[in-house]
Design an enzyme around this catalytic site. Structure first.
Site, PDB file in Angstrom:
ATOM      1  N   ALA A 209       0.827  -1.203   0.000  1.00  0.00           N
ATOM      2  CA  ALA A 209       0.000   0.000   0.000  1.00  0.00           C
ATOM      3  C   ALA A 209       0.866   1.260   0.000  1.00  0.00           C
ATOM      4  O   ALA A 209       0.658   2.178  -0.797  1.00  0.00           O
ATOM      5  CB  ALA A 209      -0.914  -0.011   1.221  1.00  0.00           C
TER       6      ALA A 209
ATOM      7  N   TYR B 250       3.073  -7.397 -13.406  1.00  0.00           N
ATOM      8  CA  TYR B 250       3.923  -7.432 -14.599  1.00  0.00           C
ATOM      9  C   TYR B 250       3.131  -7.070 -15.857  1.00  0.00           C
ATOM     10  O   TYR B 250       3.689  -6.543 -16.812  1.00  0.00           O
ATOM     11  CB  TYR B 250       4.620  -8.795 -14.735  1.00  0.00           C
ATOM     12  N   LEU B 251       1.832  -7.330 -15.838  1.00  0.00           N
ATOM     13  CA  LEU B 251       1.025  -6.997 -17.017  1.00  0.00           C
ATOM     14  C   LEU B 251       0.876  -5.485 -17.185  1.00  0.00           C
ATOM     15  O   LEU B 251       0.491  -5.002 -18.237  1.00  0.00           O
ATOM     16  CB  LEU B 251      -0.352  -7.647 -16.916  1.00  0.00           C
TER      17      LEU B 251
ATOM     18  N   HIS C 188       4.123 -14.152 -12.935  1.00  0.00           N
ATOM     19  CA  HIS C 188       4.753 -13.164 -13.823  1.00  0.00           C
ATOM     20  C   HIS C 188       5.368 -13.821 -15.069  1.00  0.00           C
ATOM     21  O   HIS C 188       5.189 -13.353 -16.185  1.00  0.00           O
ATOM     22  CB  HIS C 188       5.860 -12.394 -13.096  1.00  0.00           C
TER      23      HIS C 188
HETATM   24  C1  BG6 Z   1       6.460  -9.670  -6.620  1.00  0.00           C
HETATM   25  C2  BG6 Z   1       7.169 -10.762  -5.887  1.00  0.00           C
HETATM   26  O1  BG6 Z   1       5.298 -10.150  -7.212  1.00  0.00           O
HETATM   27  O2  BG6 Z   1       7.324  -9.138  -7.606  1.00  0.00           O
HETATM   28  C3  BG6 Z   1       8.482 -10.277  -5.304  1.00  0.00           C
HETATM   29  O3  BG6 Z   1       6.332 -11.234  -4.842  1.00  0.00           O
HETATM   30  C4  BG6 Z   1       9.309  -9.615  -6.364  1.00  0.00           C
HETATM   31  O4  BG6 Z   1       9.184 -11.333  -4.697  1.00  0.00           O
HETATM   32  C5  BG6 Z   1       8.503  -8.573  -7.103  1.00  0.00           C
HETATM   33  O5  BG6 Z   1      10.416  -9.011  -5.720  1.00  0.00           O
HETATM   34  C6  BG6 Z   1       9.276  -7.991  -8.260  1.00  0.00           C
HETATM   35  O6  BG6 Z   1       8.575  -6.939  -8.837  1.00  0.00           O
HETATM   36  P1  BG6 Z   1       9.335  -5.866  -9.704  1.00  0.00           P
HETATM   37  O7  BG6 Z   1       8.244  -5.049 -10.278  1.00  0.00           O
HETATM   38  O8  BG6 Z   1      10.232  -5.123  -8.765  1.00  0.00           O
HETATM   39  O9  BG6 Z   1      10.126  -6.615 -10.720  1.00  0.00           O
END
Ligand code: BG6
Length: 479
Positions: free
Chosen positions: A21, A187-188, A248
């Site tokens: 959050a 990721y999307l 992801h």
């Molecule tokens: C999250 C995972 O979904 O994505 C984490 O739970 C990870 O473990 C994170 O660190 C990575 O996200 P980003 O956007 O920093 O690549």
């Protein structure tokens, strides 16, 4: 079409004192507010167990707000205006009385009954079901009959396997209908991943080549050079396959390998993804390797082993690294390995999709250079977003010397005047607009679990010990 919605809106962030959050959701809301993309009549309500007043809450979120969209002196005023719309209620997730307190506070600040309500459940999996039930019992969630709407945003982990995911879905389904639920895979929302559809389906040059006739193999590699950063308690129950790979990485695979959707509607895109996911055969243990980082050194800093974390048992078998070779069982991708790897405690933070094309055989240039390099399409998700295509070219000069070089679409150079939004900004805006194309449908979630559930169960039943690799070092190789 305007991206801004106009109806009054209340956003409730349940779990408002947590990292998600404070570090992601409120900064994304502020970014939207700064760009005037939230309705004029908008309020945000944080709800969590910690006891705080509105001021304490505002201070706790303020430190993560950034001035990217309002640089300069105007930013402070913008922040004040945003924070004035943020309120906080402390309570117990499973108590409908606490939710009634929340309801009353919302009503005291809302200017009308005709207000859309968004419930973002940014809470640990252990309190997911109880929270949904108490929200439902307190009557906060309107039924799914149009206007004003209530929507629920949930984020993984959606269970630990297919069965627990189904259980969660059934419990949430008692409160939110499938149409009201927005399952986030952040990721999307990443810029380069959103570009995958455009890249594939609006260029003449890629789509005809993305199949087993031309592609030798596909790699989707995800690495982080971090330890668990205070999340070991959660991570140890899930491990890297559930944390990153089942969601992801599979999403990236689906977008890269699915057939062209019939159109750009959410239904059509989700259908294409589901079809692709359903054609991936669940991997056998022989197609998989797992690792766990031991103590190591990176960039001059010492890192302790994963099991040294106070929230991890000494004998933990939880993998912090995994690689798997998947096969898409359809005519288009027959025989093409899709190798997915994901690991924490590696040398760098990097996410890449690499499509290696087959070597161009029998061509007239084989005489000049018998080892012509394979063409490779590299989609660099982060950091340094970009799309690169390595091609064989003549090296300038006398005589015919060939070499492999990149056609290079580095976002930092080509789009230097654009701000790359954080994934949550676009996703939140889509929830408000009711656009589901970047969210995971129930069917898609089940298909993703079906791929990994058998291997996850076997790893646990056979108590497979992950192979150690030093922090920042080389992880184990796939057999
Ligand atoms: C999250 C995972 O979904 O994505 C984490 O739970 C990870 O473990 C994170 O660190 C990575 O996200 P980003 O956007 O920093 O690549």
């Amino acid at each position: 079409m305007s991206l801004k919605t106009s109806e009054p809106l209340s956003i409730v962030v349940v779990g408002a004192s947590g990292d998600l959050a404070r570090k992601k959701i409120f900064p994304a809301l502020f970014a939207l507010f700064s760009q005037d993309l939230l309705p004029d009549d908008f309020k945000a309500f944080g709800f969590a167990r910690s006891v705080m007043d509105d001021d304490g809450f505002r201070t706790s979120i303020m430190e993560h707000l950034t001035c990217r969209y309002v640089p300069g002196e105007d930013c402070a005023a913008k922040m004040d205006a945003f924070l004035a719309r943020c309120h906080y209620i402390s309570g117990d997730y499973s108590s409908s009385d606490s939710m009634l307190d929340l309801y009353q506070t919302m009503q005291a600040h809302e200017t009308t009954d005709m207000v859309n309500r968004l419930f973002y459940l940014a809470i640990p999996p252990s309190v997911f079901i109880a929270t949904a039930e108490s929200l439902g019992a307190a009557g906060l969630v309107a039924c799914d009959d149009g206007s004003p709407w209530s929507r629920g945003v949930v984020e993984k982990p959606f269970g630990r396997d297919r069965a627990s995911s189904d259980e969660l879905a059934a419990a949430l389904g008692l409160v939110f209908t499938e149409r009201q639920i927005f399952r986030i895979d952040h990721y999307l929302g990443k810029e380069v991943i959103q570009n995958l559809l455009v890249l594939r389906f609006s260029n003449a040059v890629f789509e005809p080549l993305l199949n087993c006739e031309h592609v030798a193999e596909v790699h989707i590699d995800w690495s982080e050079n971090l330890s668990l950063e205070g999340r070991a308690g959660y991570f140890d129950k899930y491990g890297i396959i559930r944390d990153v790979m089942q969601n992801h990485l599979l999403e990236m695979l689906a977008l890269l390998a699915m057939d062209q959707p019939q159109n750009l509607t959410a239904a059509a895109i989700r259908k294409s993804k589901v079809n692709l996911l359903k054609s991936i055969a669940p991997p056998e243990l022989e197609q998989l390797v797992t690792g766990q980082f031991s103590a190591g050194e990176l960039d001059g800093r010492e890192y302790a082993a994963y099991t040294a974390d106070k929230d991890v048992p000494d004998d933990s078998l939880t993998p912090t690294y995994a690689a798997v070779r998947l096969h898409v069982d359809n005519p288009r991708w027959k025989g093409v390995p899709f190798v997915l790897s994901a690991g924490k405690g590696l040398a760098s933070r990097c996410t890449n999709i690499r499509v290696r094309f087959k070597q161009k055989g029998g061509g007239i240039f084989e005489l000049h250079d018998s080892k012509l390099a394979n063409n490779e399409l590299v989609i660099r998700v982060q950091p340094d977003e970009g799309i690169h295509l390595s091609i064989v070219t003549k090296i300038p000069g006398l005589g015919m010397k060939l070499g492999a070089h990149d056609l290079d679409l580095s976002y930092g150079r080509v789009f230097k005047d654009s701000i790359i939004p954080d994934a949550y900004e676009g996703l939140l805006l889509d929830v408000l607009r009711g656009d589901r194309s970047l969210f995971i449908s129930g069917e898609e979630l089940s298909a993703a679990w079906d791929i990994f559930t058998p291997a996850l169960h076997q790893l646990e039943q056979k108590a497979v010990r992950p192979q150690p690799y030093p922090f920042g070092g080389i992880p184990p190789e796939l057999p």
